[in-house]
Scaffold this active site. Structure first.
Site, PDB file in Angstrom:
ATOM      1  N   SER A  13       0.863  -1.185   0.000  1.00 54.14           N
ATOM      2  CA  SER A  13       0.000   0.000   0.000  1.00 54.14           C
ATOM      3  C   SER A  13       0.903   1.240   0.000  1.00 54.14           C
ATOM      4  O   SER A  13       2.134   1.112   0.016  1.00 54.14           O
ATOM      5  CB  SER A  13      -0.893  -0.029   1.235  1.00 54.14           C
ATOM      6  OG  SER A  13      -0.094  -0.090   2.393  1.00 54.14           O
ATOM      7  N   ASP A  71      -7.858  11.255  -0.496  1.00 51.82           N
ATOM      8  CA  ASP A  71      -7.449  11.303  -1.898  1.00 51.82           C
ATOM      9  C   ASP A  71      -8.337  12.236  -2.722  1.00 51.82           C
ATOM     10  O   ASP A  71      -7.895  12.811  -3.716  1.00 51.82           O
ATOM     11  CB  ASP A  71      -7.477   9.903  -2.528  1.00 51.82           C
ATOM     12  CG  ASP A  71      -6.129   9.186  -2.348  1.00 51.82           C
ATOM     13  OD1 ASP A  71      -5.129   9.868  -2.076  1.00 51.82           O
ATOM     14  OD2 ASP A  71      -6.101   7.948  -2.472  1.00 51.82           O
ATOM     15  N   LYS A 223      11.932  -6.890 -19.595  1.00 55.35           N
ATOM     16  CA  LYS A 223      11.603  -8.054 -18.783  1.00 55.35           C
ATOM     17  C   LYS A 223      10.166  -7.955 -18.252  1.00 55.35           C
ATOM     18  O   LYS A 223       9.386  -8.927 -18.322  1.00 55.35           O
ATOM     19  CB  LYS A 223      12.596  -8.109 -17.615  1.00 55.35           C
ATOM     20  CG  LYS A 223      12.600  -9.390 -16.854  1.00 55.35           C
ATOM     21  CD  LYS A 223      13.821  -9.382 -15.928  1.00 55.35           C
ATOM     22  CE  LYS A 223      13.772 -10.543 -14.964  1.00 55.35           C
ATOM     23  NZ  LYS A 223      14.868 -10.450 -13.986  1.00 55.35           N
ATOM     24  N   CYS A 382     -12.025  26.204  12.491  1.00 53.23           N
ATOM     25  CA  CYS A 382     -13.073  25.413  13.142  1.00 53.23           C
ATOM     26  C   CYS A 382     -12.840  25.350  14.649  1.00 53.23           C
ATOM     27  O   CYS A 382     -13.071  26.335  15.338  1.00 53.23           O
ATOM     28  CB  CYS A 382     -13.187  24.042  12.486  1.00 53.23           C
ATOM     29  SG  CYS A 382     -14.862  23.361  12.665  1.00 53.23           S
ATOM     30  N   HIS A 508     -13.864  25.281   6.887  1.00 53.28           N
ATOM     31  CA  HIS A 508     -12.560  24.692   6.563  1.00 53.28           C
ATOM     32  C   HIS A 508     -12.041  25.224   5.226  1.00 53.28           C
ATOM     33  O   HIS A 508     -12.237  24.585   4.191  1.00 53.28           O
ATOM     34  CB  HIS A 508     -12.680  23.167   6.484  1.00 53.28           C
ATOM     35  CG  HIS A 508     -12.923  22.520   7.807  1.00 53.28           C
ATOM     36  ND1 HIS A 508     -11.914  22.061   8.609  1.00 53.28           N
ATOM     37  CD2 HIS A 508     -14.074  22.307   8.486  1.00 53.28           C
ATOM     38  CE1 HIS A 508     -12.417  21.563   9.730  1.00 53.28           C
ATOM     39  NE2 HIS A 508     -13.740  21.702   9.677  1.00 53.28           N
ATOM     40  N   GLU A 510      -9.150  25.161   4.100  1.00 52.46           N
ATOM     41  CA  GLU A 510      -8.116  24.283   3.523  1.00 52.46           C
ATOM     42  C   GLU A 510      -8.694  23.295   2.513  1.00 52.46           C
ATOM     43  O   GLU A 510      -7.974  22.763   1.674  1.00 52.46           O
ATOM     44  CB  GLU A 510      -7.368  23.544   4.645  1.00 52.46           C
ATOM     45  CG  GLU A 510      -8.119  22.404   5.346  1.00 52.46           C
ATOM     46  CD  GLU A 510      -9.043  22.852   6.480  1.00 52.46           C
ATOM     47  OE1 GLU A 510      -9.409  24.050   6.508  1.00 52.46           O
ATOM     48  OE2 GLU A 510      -9.417  22.006   7.318  1.00 52.46           O
TER      49      GLU A 510
HETATM   50  N1  GLN Z   1     -15.349  19.868  17.614  1.00 52.89           N
HETATM   51  C1  GLN Z   1     -15.828  21.091  17.048  1.00 52.89           C
HETATM   52  C2  GLN Z   1     -17.277  20.974  16.600  1.00 52.89           C
HETATM   53  O1  GLN Z   1     -17.760  19.896  16.392  1.00 52.89           O
HETATM   54  C3  GLN Z   1     -14.948  21.548  15.901  1.00 52.89           C
HETATM   55  C4  GLN Z   1     -14.952  20.624  14.732  1.00 52.89           C
HETATM   56  C5  GLN Z   1     -13.811  20.847  13.778  1.00 52.89           C
HETATM   57  O2  GLN Z   1     -12.808  21.454  14.129  1.00 52.89           O
HETATM   58  N2  GLN Z   1     -13.934  20.339  12.563  1.00 52.89           N
HETATM   59  O3  GLN Z   1     -17.935  21.966  16.462  1.00 52.89           O
END
Ligand code: GLN
Length: 534
Positions: A13, A71, A223, A382, A508, A510
């Protein structure tokens, strides 16, 4: 008609099937085709949403709220186009669908079996995306050929290739050519065995992609071609690369894209130039300066747990002509109030990572306080934003028992509280606030300047939120609410007035940074870190 590329993995893997698939997809996209990638994972979890990050790395979230394999993040970062629920399927999901159909009586009294019912469901899912507007679908099969749990997938693949007919599908096998230093030789035997295993399942690979530390010689290519029944020019070398972003160019040099188009009977619509990609690589490899940014998290032993954050720094660093050294700092090492600032010395900025549960929270709160008071650029994502809110309430508003109810369910001052609709939910799978939601930005804020527009959409994955009862107090003491969800008036972004760069986001960012479109908040944050360093 949609054409299909199937990618299987052999020998071990972690050979980088995801990166090879994403690189091939990028090249085919550059040839002028509409391409998408999907991943089939052979585990029984319905999706990776309930998996601990130590088990499976980061859980990647799509716009439509699917919790998926990391991925898919690579696919989006390479292709610069969003994936969805349909792009990631697990054995758990397949069985769940089949069992639900059985309970509904859809099989009309028949015995439900792996073949044909499970394999039919796998085939249906494999061709689902193709029914939309794609020219080519690349399907990555998770796991390694020879695993018991992969068998139904290989059987489905065998059947599907027959049904699709000649020149409509290609089978690529990614394998390892180990180098034995004692013998000073590259060894082909593991690959021969792996291909035999595939042949036993009725699948003849068309192309071998060979992971190797050393260049594979013409003899070795010959080969492998002879023993594995592939053309010599279909033995593709995949040398270890210094960056995953080199792989599309390496695959192009080896003509993987050309071989695939030939096998599919497709003519290139334009010459793949990868112009933007090459500019990005040039910036990545020749940075003018560097910064050190602390990533405060609790899953640091496994960098994959923060995959998208690391990659966002790669994109935003290149956009700033800056090498970003991400320094992983364990939040539990920051819990001692007297010594924690030592750990944070020599950092040009701090990012507090997302997370769940109580472990490491005090360390994160200490880090926020340090960044706020020392005026070091700060980015909270978050849980990081939630920690910034608690820190501000405790140390600026002097609400000593302020907390998040995730950490202290009995607190009298729940600055962060469970969202109303979450309170009755008991089941853990797929029940958070998930996926893309709109957010309106206030003018004259850091974030408005960074995005350059008022209305944005970002992806979420959380159960707790900022408690609007505290908005007035926060704003009065200099913490601006700079982003709001317009439909439900939820606080999505906070930022500090009297600070070079202090931003906390409930979403998020990112998850939406790509090579071609580095995320504006990461770009602006890195810029602020560069300025702070000066
Ligand atoms: N634990 C926090 C919530 O559920 C933040 C979640 C996170 O950082 N993705 O609100």
């Amino acid at each position: 008609m949609t054409k299909y590329v199937f990618v299987t993995g052999g020998v071990t893997s972690s050979l980088g099937k995801g990166i090879v698939s994403a690189s091939l997809a990028k090249l085919l996209q550059e040839h002028g085709f509409k391409v998408s990638i999907q991943k089939f994972d052979p585990y029984i979890n319905v999706d990776p949403g309930t998996l601990n990050p130590y088990e499976h790395g980061e859980c990647y979230v799509t716009d439509d709220g699917a919790e998926t394999d990391l991925d898919l993040g690579h696919y989006e970062r390479f292709l610069n186009s969003p994936t969805s629920q349909a792009n990631n399927v697990t054995t758990g999901r397949i069985y769940q669908t089949v069992i639900n159909k059985e309970r509904a009586g859809d099989y009309l009294g028949k015995t439900v079996q792996v073949i044909p019912h499970i394999t039919d469901e796998i085939k249906r899912r494999m061709t689902l995306l193709g029914e939309t507007a794609y020219d080519i679908i690349i399907t990555e099969l998770g796991g390694t050929v020879g695993d018991i749990e992969s068998l139904p997938y290989l059987e489905a693949l065998r059947q599907l290739r027959m049904e699709l007919g000649n020149r409509n599908s290609v089978s690529i096998h990614l394998t390892l050519i180990p180098y034995l230093s004692a013998a000073q030789e590259l060894k082909t035997k593991p690959t021969q065995h792996s291909v035999k295993e595939l042949l036993q399942a009725g699948i003849q690979p068309d192309i071998l992609v060979c992971r190797t530390e050393k260049p594979i010689t013409s003899d070795i290519r010959a080969k492998l071609a002879l023993f594995c029944n592939v053309g010599k020019n279909c033995v593709i070398e995949a040398m270890d690369a210094s960056s995953i972003y080199d792989v599309p160019l390496l695959m192009q040099e080896e003509k993987l894209d050309i071989r695939v188009l030939e096998k599919l009977g497709l003519k290139s619509k334009k010459k793949p130039e990868l112009k933007k990609w090459k500019v990005f690589l040039d910036h990545l490899k020749n940075p003018k300066r560097s910064v050190r940014i602390g990533l405060i998290g609790k899953y640091n032993e496994l960098p994959d747990a923060y995959k998208s954050i690391y990659e966002s720094f790669v994109h935003s660093g290149a956009a700033n002509n800056t090498k970003v050294h991400v320094v992983a700092v364990h939040s539990e090492d920051l819990e001692d109030k007297k010594s924690f600032s030592k750990e944070l010395k020599n950092l040009d900025g701090l990012l507090i990572a997302p997370g769940f549960g109580e472990r490491g929270i005090q360390g994160k709160i200490n880090a926020v306080q340090y960044a706020r008071e020392s005026k070091i650029p700060f980015f909270g994502i978050c849980l990081g934003m939630q920690c910034a809110s608690v820190e501000f309430a405790r140390n600026v508003l002097k609400i000593k028992d302020a907390s998040s109810t995730e950490v202290n369910p009995g607190t009298k001052n729940p600055v962060i509280d469970m969202m109303a609709e979450q309170k009755s939910i008991k089941s853990k799978g797929g029940t958070m606030r998930l996926g893309a939601y709109p957010c309106m930005l206030k003018e004259n804020t850091l974030v408005h300047k960074a995005y350059g527009r008022k209305s944005i959409s970002e992806r979420h994955r959380h159960r707790y939120e900022f408690n609007n009862k505290y908005i007035k107090q926060f704003e009065k003491e200099g913490m601006k609410i700079s982003g709001i969800n317009p439909d439900r008036n939820l606080v999505e972004i906070i930022e500090l007035n009297d600070h070079p760069w202090f931003v906390g986001v409930q979403f998020h960012p990112e998850l939406k940074s790509t090579v071609e479109k580095p995320h504006p908040l990461f770009v602006d944050f890195v810029k602020a870190c560069v300025q702070n360093k000066k």
